[in-house]
Design a protein around this motif. Structure first.
Motif, PDB file in Angstrom:
ATOM      1  N   LEU A 151     -10.782   2.966 -21.629  1.00 23.54           N
ATOM      2  CA  LEU A 151     -11.447   1.697 -21.392  1.00 23.54           C
ATOM      3  C   LEU A 151     -12.002   1.639 -19.972  1.00 23.54           C
ATOM      4  N   GLU A 152     -13.125   0.964 -19.840  1.00 20.30           N
ATOM      5  CA  GLU A 152     -13.725   0.748 -18.521  1.00 20.30           C
ATOM      6  C   GLU A 152     -14.171  -0.700 -18.421  1.00 20.30           C
ATOM      7  N   TRP A 153     -13.671  -1.393 -17.429  1.00 15.33           N
ATOM      8  CA  TRP A 153     -14.078  -2.770 -17.179  1.00 15.33           C
ATOM      9  C   TRP A 153     -15.472  -2.754 -16.588  1.00 15.33           C
ATOM     10  N   MET A 154     -16.367  -3.607 -17.136  1.00 16.11           N
ATOM     11  CA  MET A 154     -17.763  -3.617 -16.738  1.00 16.11           C
ATOM     12  C   MET A 154     -18.104  -4.782 -15.820  1.00 16.11           C
ATOM     13  N   GLY A 155     -17.592  -5.950 -16.169  1.00 10.23           N
ATOM     14  CA  GLY A 155     -17.993  -7.104 -15.382  1.00 10.23           C
ATOM     15  C   GLY A 155     -17.400  -8.387 -15.912  1.00 10.23           C
TER      16      GLY A 155
END
Lengths: 118, 108
Positions: A45-49
């Protein structure tokens, strides 16, 4: 029923643009911040904004700052993520999630797939 | 940005056993704004714990969290078959928020 629904995913060429939408229902949309999170194939997972409940405050991951812009229209219960200068590394399933005490909470959309490929 | 490291990468256990997953932050999270998520294949992530140890609504009490500063732990007291998934820690203390790389909980 409390829910979020993403839309706008698809196939785009490198360097292209796409706008994702996240529409909420079953709750007072204008009371909540919204997060964007993605998961690329074979990766985590990657947090975008994040956009605040009123749209005034926005934060972005370093990997997309300057390329992606989050906005919202509370009259339409919708948050948008404008994605420009897309790269193959941006290929992922993109999720929106309602804020819960500062983090992406217990209401998520089903995800929308963005594929960047020539 | 705060880098999160999770260990082990894969944890192989059987139903009924206890699972202990670790997450280490590259900077002190003085407010303990650390969350844990579970993700099953093809599904959206599910929030398990927030501010280190508070369970999200509907999360069974076999899930617990602990830690402070830079070292945090997710414990699943007795594994159920539906617990075999990928687990991510996530710091939301300092922007940009970040996720760890994940720990896969696999059947032994």
């Amino acid at each position: 029923q409390v829910q979020l629904v993403e839309s706008g995913g698809g196939v785009v060429q490198p360097g292209g643009s796409l706008r994702l939408s996240c529409s909420g229902s079953g709750f007072i949309f204008s009371n909540y911040g919204l997060h964007w999170v993605r998961r690329a194939p074979g990766r985590g997972l990657e947090w975008m904004g994040l956009v605040s409940y009123d749209g005034r405050d926005k934060n972005y991951a370093d990997s997309v700052k300057g390329r992606f812009t989050v906005s919202r229209d509370n009259s339409k219960s919708t948050v948008y993520m404008q994605m420009n200068s897309l790269q193959e590394d941006d290929t992922a399933v993109y999720y929106c999630a309602r804020d819960f005490f500062g983090t992406a909470g217990n209401v998520w959309g089903q995800g929308t797939l963005v594929t960047v490929s020539s | 940005e705060v880098v999160l490291t999770q260990s082990p990468g894969t944890l192989s256990l059987s139903p009924g056993e206890r699972a202990t997953l670790s997450c280490r932050a590259s900077q002190t999270l003085s407010g303990n704004f650390l969350a844990w998520y579970q993700q099953m294949p093809g599904q959206a992530p599910r929030l398990l714990l927030y501010v280190t140890s508070s369970r999200a609504p509907g999360i069974p009490d076999r899930f617990s969290g602990s830690g402070s500063g830079t070292d945090f732990t997710l414990t699943i007291s007795r594994l159920e078959p539906e617990d075999f998934a990928v687990y991510y820690c996530h710091q939301y203390e300092t922007s940009p928020f970040t996720f760890g790389p994940g720990t896969k909980l696999a059947f032994k």
